[in-house]
Design an enzyme around this catalytic site. Structure first.
Site, short mmCIF file in Angstrom:
data_model
loop_
_atom_site.label_atom_id
_atom_site.label_comp_id
_atom_site.label_asym_id
_atom_site.label_seq_id
_atom_site.Cartn_x
_atom_site.Cartn_y
_atom_site.Cartn_z
N SER A 296 11.29 4.87 15.40
CA SER A 296 10.12 4.38 16.14
C SER A 296 10.56 4.06 17.56
O SER A 296 10.98 2.94 17.83
CB SER A 296 9.54 3.15 15.44
OG SER A 296 9.06 3.51 14.18
N PHE A 297 10.47 5.02 18.42
CA PHE A 297 11.04 4.87 19.76
C PHE A 297 10.03 4.18 20.70
O PHE A 297 10.29 3.10 21.20
CB PHE A 297 11.45 6.25 20.28
CG PHE A 297 12.58 6.18 21.26
CD1 PHE A 297 13.82 5.73 20.87
CD2 PHE A 297 12.39 6.54 22.60
CE1 PHE A 297 14.87 5.65 21.78
CE2 PHE A 297 13.44 6.46 23.51
CZ PHE A 297 14.67 6.01 23.10
N HIS A 298 8.92 4.84 20.94
CA HIS A 298 7.73 4.23 21.55
C HIS A 298 7.80 3.80 23.00
O HIS A 298 6.77 3.40 23.56
CB HIS A 298 7.24 3.03 20.73
CG HIS A 298 6.98 3.32 19.29
ND1 HIS A 298 6.41 4.49 18.85
CD2 HIS A 298 7.21 2.59 18.18
CE1 HIS A 298 6.30 4.46 17.53
NE2 HIS A 298 6.79 3.32 17.10
N CYS B 169 6.38 -5.77 15.66
CA CYS B 169 5.96 -4.78 16.66
C CYS B 169 4.50 -5.04 16.99
O CYS B 169 3.66 -5.19 16.09
CB CYS B 169 6.15 -3.36 16.11
SG CYS B 169 7.86 -3.08 15.61
N CYS C 238 -1.26 5.58 10.02
CA CYS C 238 -0.02 4.89 10.43
C CYS C 238 -0.33 3.56 11.06
O CYS C 238 -1.15 3.45 11.95
CB CYS C 238 0.71 5.68 11.52
SG CYS C 238 1.34 7.22 11.00
N CYS D 127 6.60 -7.56 6.91
CA CYS D 127 7.74 -7.09 7.70
C CYS D 127 8.26 -8.27 8.51
O CYS D 127 7.49 -9.09 8.98
CB CYS D 127 7.27 -5.97 8.64
SG CYS D 127 8.63 -5.11 9.46
N GLU E 182 10.38 -2.62 6.96
CA GLU E 182 11.49 -1.95 7.64
C GLU E 182 12.50 -1.55 6.57
O GLU E 182 13.23 -2.40 6.04
CB GLU E 182 12.09 -2.91 8.67
CG GLU E 182 13.41 -2.45 9.27
CD GLU E 182 13.42 -1.00 9.75
OE1 GLU E 182 12.63 -0.66 10.63
OE2 GLU E 182 14.23 -0.21 9.23
N CYS F 174 3.48 8.41 1.46
CA CYS F 174 4.01 7.40 2.36
C CYS F 174 4.19 6.11 1.57
O CYS F 174 3.22 5.54 1.07
CB CYS F 174 3.02 7.22 3.51
SG CYS F 174 3.50 5.94 4.68
N CYS G 93 1.46 -2.87 15.62
CA CYS G 93 1.46 -2.52 14.19
C CYS G 93 0.77 -3.60 13.36
O CYS G 93 1.08 -4.78 13.48
CB CYS G 93 2.91 -2.35 13.71
SG CYS G 93 3.05 -2.12 11.94
N GLU H 194 0.83 -1.20 0.00
CA GLU H 194 0.00 0.00 0.00
C GLU H 194 0.87 1.25 0.00
O GLU H 194 1.95 1.28 0.58
CB GLU H 194 -0.93 -0.03 1.22
CG GLU H 194 -1.97 -1.13 1.06
CD GLU H 194 -2.88 -1.32 2.26
OE1 GLU H 194 -4.02 -1.75 2.05
OE2 GLU H 194 -2.47 -1.05 3.39
N1 SAH Z 1 9.16 -0.08 9.83
C1 SAH Z 1 9.40 1.30 9.99
C2 SAH Z 1 8.50 2.17 9.13
C3 SAH Z 1 7.05 1.80 9.01
S1 SAH Z 1 6.04 2.05 10.40
C4 SAH Z 1 9.27 1.69 11.44
O1 SAH Z 1 8.81 0.87 12.24
O2 SAH Z 1 9.66 2.79 11.79
C5 SAH Z 1 5.72 3.80 10.41
C6 SAH Z 1 5.35 4.37 11.79
O3 SAH Z 1 4.01 4.01 12.17
C7 SAH Z 1 6.27 3.84 12.87
O4 SAH Z 1 6.65 4.84 13.77
C8 SAH Z 1 5.37 2.85 13.56
O5 SAH Z 1 5.84 2.59 14.82
C9 SAH Z 1 4.04 3.55 13.51
N2 SAH Z 1 2.90 2.67 13.76
C10 SAH Z 1 2.82 1.35 13.53
N3 SAH Z 1 1.60 0.88 13.92
C11 SAH Z 1 0.91 1.93 14.40
C12 SAH Z 1 -0.42 2.08 14.90
N4 SAH Z 1 -1.26 1.06 14.97
N5 SAH Z 1 -0.82 3.30 15.29
C13 SAH Z 1 0.03 4.36 15.18
N6 SAH Z 1 1.27 4.28 14.69
C14 SAH Z 1 1.73 3.08 14.31
FE1 SF4 Z 2 7.63 -3.53 10.83
FE2 SF4 Z 2 7.68 -0.87 11.37
FE3 SF4 Z 2 5.43 -2.30 11.74
FE4 SF4 Z 2 7.50 -2.67 13.37
S1 SF4 Z 2 6.28 -0.77 13.15
S2 SF4 Z 2 6.25 -4.30 12.43
S3 SF4 Z 2 9.21 -2.41 11.96
S4 SF4 Z 2 6.44 -1.91 9.78
#
Ligand code: SAH
Ligand code: SF4
Length: 394
Positions: free
Chosen positions: A249-251, A140, A369, A136, A196, A129, A143, A116
């Site tokens: 993606s610190f979180h 996470c 996101c 992936c 990623e 985007c 996600c 997508e």
């Molecule tokens: N794999 C890379 C890039 C894709 S994810 C990464 O993890 O950084 C893009 C962003 O969306 C990341 O910061 C990810 O942590 C965030 N993200 C993933 N799932 C999400 C969700 N359900 N709600 C909000 N942000 C989310």
């Molecule tokens: Fe992959 Fe980024 Fe989603 Fe983590 S947040 S599962 S690295 S796409």
């Protein structure tokens, strides 16, 4: 896959030659690669540089897909090109447009896989985007893409192709002979779609070289943001070989919580990640790093978290992007309450950092996101498995 499964990069990458007819796709080749391919196809060495410039302009400035339309090339040469090359971008299978104008494209790539791509229009700019992998390898727990097993890496052509197909849809290619229109619909690119990007480094790098080239798509490196979950060994390389802006993606503010949210933290923990990030602005000559922080109710959203975050990043030029969690079917988390997000943002802001709260865009079409996920997934995890991996239940 369980949370403890080895994190692997061992994925299939397509060769540059297309299987059908053995023709090479021009889209995604770097200048050097295209020059070599032109010579190999019979372009005299002496003319190669000039031909390269002409073809590059047709493909990336005007968006032309047919050699016959390259009117400044001799007919015979156009025929030669058509014999050896194609100009192909991935096919758009469907397009959804959100009430807020966000466009989500379901894109089919070779092998029948789907990814997508999302276009987010904003005032005076627009952000695209793009995805770098089908699925992936990382898992996470918040996600949606992470619930989909990795199918394969995208080729450089499939990554550049997403920018081109968006420009097709938005009608953004200039017409030969017409003055350049300076308003850019796709003015920024973020590598924040599926996958990623740093586990597909070479293809992402080559694709961004094409996107940044100042005679084609001409997006400057400051208009490109690569988001990583924290693949430490590739961070310095990103600065040196791509030089774009970096988002991380610190979180979470403790390894205990980050291990659960971003399992790759078990390999490169918070301290190791921060050390790599400290050097990034200098190496890439960029101003600051974006720390992405998804707001999960009761998990990572306390005042203590906000204060710890500020302490951790001390000394790193940073902006903290707070992302209200976007829900998806079976997700084991809830979005933090709005007052909580604002209180968190306030602590960070008072410590001297910009702390914008990202407005969810395109939620009604599951384009926000972390909501992306293609229908061609190989193994869908159940809500229970996801919750188990997140350490929320047995
Ligand atoms: N794999 C890379 C890039 C894709 S994810 C990464 O993890 O950084 C893009 C962003 O969306 C990341 O910061 C990810 O942590 C965030 N993200 C993933 N799932 C999400 C969700 N359900 N709600 C909000 N942000 C989310
Ligand atoms: Fe992959 Fe980024 Fe989603 Fe983590 S947040 S599962 S690295 S796409």
């Amino acid at each position: 896959m369980t949370a403890n499964a080895p994190i692997t990069q061992d994925v299939l990458t397509l060769p540059r030659k297309l299987p059908e007819g053995g023709k090479t796709n021009i889209v995604g080749l770097t200048r050097e690669q295209l020059r070599e391919a032109l010579v190999a196809a019979g372009t005299p060495e002496k003319q190669a540089k000039m031909r390269l410039g002409q073809i590059w302009q047709w493909v990336y400035h005007f968006g032309i897909r047919d050699f016959a339309a390259m009117t400044n090339l001799a007919k015979d040469y156009r025929a030669l090109l058509a014999e050896h090359f194609v100009i192909e971008v991935p096919e758009v299978v469907s397009r959804q447009i959100s009430a807020d104008g966000t466009r989500k494209y379901l894109v089919r790539i070779a092998g029948g896989h789907e990814v997508e791509t999302v276009y987010i229009p904003e005032e005076n700019r627009g952000t695209l985007c793009i995805s770098s992998q089908v699925g992936c390898t990382l898992t996470c727990s918040f996600c949606h893409t992470g619930t989909q097993k990795l199918v394969r890496n995208l080729t450089a052509g499939e990554i550049v192709g997403q920018v081109m197909l968006a420009r097709d849809d938005l009608g953004e290619w200039p017409k030969p002979g017409e003055p350049k229109d300076e308003t850019r619909l796709v003015s920024n690119v973020v590598l924040m779609g599926m996958g990623e990007p740093l586990y597909n480094f070479e293809n992402v790098r080559d694709a961004m070289k094409v996107v940044m080239d100042n005679e084609g798509l001409t997006l400057s490196r400051r208009r490109i943001t690569l988001s990583t979950s924290g693949i430490v060994p590739e961070i310095a390389r990103t600065a040196e070989e791509i030089g774009c802006l970096l988002a991380v993606s610190f979180h979470a503010t403790t390894d205990e919580v980050r291990d659960r949210l971003v399992p790759v933290n078990k390999k490169w923990n918070i301290a190791t990640l921060l050390e790599a990030l400290r050097d990034y602005p200098r190496l890439s000559n960029s101003e600051r790093i974006t720390f992405e922080y998804v707001m999960l109710k009761g998990v990572n959203d306390s005042d203590a978290d906000a204060r710890r975050l500020v302490k951790l990043i001390a000394g790193i030029p940073a902006k903290i992007n707070l992302i209200p969690f976007n829900e998806w079917p079976g997700a084991p988390y809830e979005r933090s309450d709005w007052e909580r997000i604002e209180a968190f943002a306030d602590i960070i802001y008072k410590a001297g950092y910009a702390s914008p709260i990202r407005t969810p865009r395109g939620e009604d079409i599951m384009a926000a996101c972390g909501q992306l996920k293609s229908a061609t997934e190989r193994a869908r995890k159940s809500a229970r498995e996801i919750a188990a991996e997140a350490g929320l239940s047995g």
